[in-house]
Scaffold this motif. Structure first.
Motif, PDB file in Angstrom:
ATOM      1  N   LEU A 228     -11.908  -2.902  35.709  1.00 29.76           N
ATOM      2  CA  LEU A 228     -12.182  -2.017  36.658  1.00 29.76           C
ATOM      3  C   LEU A 228     -13.808  -1.917  37.088  1.00 29.76           C
ATOM      4  N   ASP A 229     -14.638  -2.216  36.076  1.00 29.12           N
ATOM      5  CA  ASP A 229     -16.068  -2.216  36.301  1.00 29.12           C
ATOM      6  C   ASP A 229     -16.248  -3.341  37.374  1.00 29.12           C
ATOM      7  N   GLU A 230     -15.622  -4.459  37.227  1.00 27.23           N
ATOM      8  CA  GLU A 230     -15.741  -5.816  38.224  1.00 27.23           C
ATOM      9  C   GLU A 230     -15.312  -5.180  39.730  1.00 27.23           C
ATOM     10  N   LEU A 231     -14.456  -4.156  39.749  1.00 21.00           N
ATOM     11  CA  LEU A 231     -14.248  -3.786  41.296  1.00 21.00           C
ATOM     12  C   LEU A 231     -15.024  -2.733  41.516  1.00 21.00           C
ATOM     13  N   LYS A 232     -16.027  -2.292  40.746  1.00 23.13           N
ATOM     14  CA  LYS A 232     -17.092  -1.094  41.532  1.00 23.13           C
ATOM     15  C   LYS A 232     -17.902  -1.865  42.738  1.00 23.13           C
TER      16      LYS A 232
ATOM     17  N   VAL B 256     -10.023   7.706  37.419  1.00 23.60           N
ATOM     18  CA  VAL B 256      -8.843   7.805  36.411  1.00 23.60           C
ATOM     19  C   VAL B 256      -8.454   9.329  36.522  1.00 23.60           C
ATOM     20  N   TYR B 257      -7.055   9.500  36.542  1.00 27.40           N
ATOM     21  CA  TYR B 257      -6.421  10.803  36.204  1.00 27.40           C
ATOM     22  C   TYR B 257      -5.393  10.483  35.382  1.00 27.40           C
ATOM     23  N   GLY B 258      -5.265  11.153  34.342  1.00 28.59           N
ATOM     24  CA  GLY B 258      -4.289  11.120  33.235  1.00 28.59           C
ATOM     25  C   GLY B 258      -4.562   9.647  32.509  1.00 28.59           C
TER      26      GLY B 258
ATOM     27  N   VAL C 180     -17.967  11.636  41.532  1.00 29.70           N
ATOM     28  CA  VAL C 180     -17.259  11.461  40.404  1.00 29.70           C
ATOM     29  C   VAL C 180     -16.229  10.039  40.370  1.00 29.70           C
ATOM     30  N   LEU C 181     -16.769   9.205  41.163  1.00 28.14           N
ATOM     31  CA  LEU C 181     -16.189   7.950  41.043  1.00 28.14           C
ATOM     32  C   LEU C 181     -16.412   6.983  39.779  1.00 28.14           C
ATOM     33  N   TYR C 182     -15.565   6.240  39.518  1.00 29.31           N
ATOM     34  CA  TYR C 182     -15.479   5.547  38.151  1.00 29.31           C
ATOM     35  C   TYR C 182     -15.467   6.526  36.906  1.00 29.31           C
ATOM     36  N   THR C 183     -14.832   7.463  37.105  1.00 30.42           N
ATOM     37  CA  THR C 183     -14.843   8.438  35.866  1.00 30.42           C
ATOM     38  C   THR C 183     -13.503   8.961  35.510  1.00 30.42           C
ATOM     39  N   ASP C 184     -13.347   9.687  34.694  1.00 28.29           N
ATOM     40  CA  ASP C 184     -12.051  10.377  34.531  1.00 28.29           C
ATOM     41  C   ASP C 184     -12.122  11.878  35.064  1.00 28.29           C
ATOM     42  N   VAL C 185     -10.961  12.040  35.993  1.00 20.89           N
ATOM     43  CA  VAL C 185     -11.532  13.176  36.814  1.00 20.89           C
ATOM     44  C   VAL C 185     -10.004  14.075  36.406  1.00 20.89           C
TER      45      VAL C 185
ATOM     46  N   ILE D  26      -4.169   2.564  32.840  1.00 20.48           N
ATOM     47  CA  ILE D  26      -5.193   1.995  32.337  1.00 20.48           C
ATOM     48  C   ILE D  26      -4.717   1.642  30.823  1.00 20.48           C
ATOM     49  N   ASP D  27      -5.505   0.807  30.322  1.00 22.01           N
ATOM     50  CA  ASP D  27      -5.554   0.465  28.764  1.00 22.01           C
ATOM     51  C   ASP D  27      -6.631   1.336  28.228  1.00 22.01           C
ATOM     52  N   VAL D  28      -6.046   2.394  27.579  1.00 20.83           N
ATOM     53  CA  VAL D  28      -7.121   3.344  27.013  1.00 20.83           C
ATOM     54  C   VAL D  28      -7.919   2.805  25.939  1.00 20.83           C
ATOM     55  N   SER D  29      -7.407   1.855  25.384  1.00 24.17           N
ATOM     56  CA  SER D  29      -7.970   1.090  24.127  1.00 24.17           C
ATOM     57  C   SER D  29      -9.084   0.249  24.607  1.00 24.17           C
ATOM     58  N   THR D  30      -9.234   0.034  25.770  1.00 24.54           N
ATOM     59  CA  THR D  30     -10.429  -0.831  26.156  1.00 24.54           C
ATOM     60  C   THR D  30     -11.700   0.230  26.940  1.00 24.54           C
ATOM     61  N   PHE D  31     -11.347   1.470  26.920  1.00 25.79           N
ATOM     62  CA  PHE D  31     -12.389   2.584  27.454  1.00 25.79           C
ATOM     63  C   PHE D  31     -13.187   3.055  26.245  1.00 25.79           C
ATOM     64  N   PRO D  32     -14.386   3.354  26.567  1.00 27.00           N
ATOM     65  CA  PRO D  32     -15.507   3.942  25.419  1.00 27.00           C
ATOM     66  C   PRO D  32     -14.723   5.331  25.069  1.00 27.00           C
ATOM     67  N   LYS D  33     -14.849   5.953  23.728  1.00 26.71           N
ATOM     68  CA  LYS D  33     -14.174   7.023  23.354  1.00 26.71           C
ATOM     69  C   LYS D  33     -14.791   8.222  24.185  1.00 26.71           C
ATOM     70  N   ASP D  34     -15.861   8.227  24.698  1.00 30.69           N
ATOM     71  CA  ASP D  34     -16.738   9.292  25.498  1.00 30.69           C
ATOM     72  C   ASP D  34     -16.284   9.363  26.970  1.00 30.69           C
ATOM     73  N   PHE D  35     -15.379   8.288  27.283  1.00 32.93           N
ATOM     74  CA  PHE D  35     -15.024   8.245  28.819  1.00 32.93           C
ATOM     75  C   PHE D  35     -14.385   9.337  29.236  1.00 32.93           C
ATOM     76  N   MET D  36     -13.400   9.927  28.382  1.00 39.58           N
ATOM     77  CA  MET D  36     -12.418  10.670  28.723  1.00 39.58           C
ATOM     78  C   MET D  36     -12.759  12.034  27.938  1.00 39.58           C
ATOM     79  N   ARG D  37     -13.939  12.301  27.881  1.00 40.24           N
ATOM     80  CA  ARG D  37     -14.609  13.396  27.035  1.00 40.24           C
ATOM     81  C   ARG D  37     -14.337  14.533  27.826  1.00 40.24           C
ATOM     82  N   SER D  38     -14.547  14.736  29.058  1.00 43.66           N
ATOM     83  CA  SER D  38     -14.198  15.998  29.796  1.00 43.66           C
ATOM     84  C   SER D  38     -12.937  16.580  29.614  1.00 43.66           C
ATOM     85  N   ARG D  39     -12.141  15.909  28.995  1.00 37.65           N
ATOM     86  CA  ARG D  39     -10.553  16.487  28.868  1.00 37.65           C
ATOM     87  C   ARG D  39     -10.750  17.759  27.690  1.00 37.65           C
TER      88      ARG D  39
END
Length: 108
Positions: free
Chosen positions: A28-32, A39-41, A64-69, A94-107
């Protein structure tokens, strides 16, 4: 290469199975800049085609692009946005295991 995930989609003549791509964070980072994803859910969406049509203006989405919304959409949008509008822009899961733990911190 990312794995594929089966998804059952109700159809008019029974259920059909489609394959959804499972995206890693690096992919996904390569697609920026090429796709405006968020990301949603547990899914990822390319919202670039919707930017000029967002009632609040495209700047609100660009912030909010490139984040968990996930929480953001639930707080500021009626349910039909996530149930009827957002699926039109689905890229895959998304393969959640490849995302940093804080990526979904806003949930919550």
């Amino acid at each position: 290469m990312a794995s594929q995930l089966n998804r059952n989609t109700p159809g008019t003549s029974g259920e059909s199975t489609t394959k959804l791509k499972v995206w890693t964070k690096n992919e996904l980072d390569e697609l920026k800049g090429k796709k405006d994803w968020l990301v949603y859910g547990d899914s990822v969406y390319n919202v670039r085609p919707f930017l000029p049509h967002h009632p609040g203006g495209d700047l609100l989405i660009k912030h909010v692009l490139y984040t968990d919304v996930t929480d953001h959409l639930g707080r500021f949008h009626p349910k039909y946005v996530t149930e009827e509008k957002l699926p039109n822009f689905l890229m895959g899961k998304i393969d959640v295991s490849t995302f940093p733990k804080d990526f979904m911190r806003s949930r919550t």
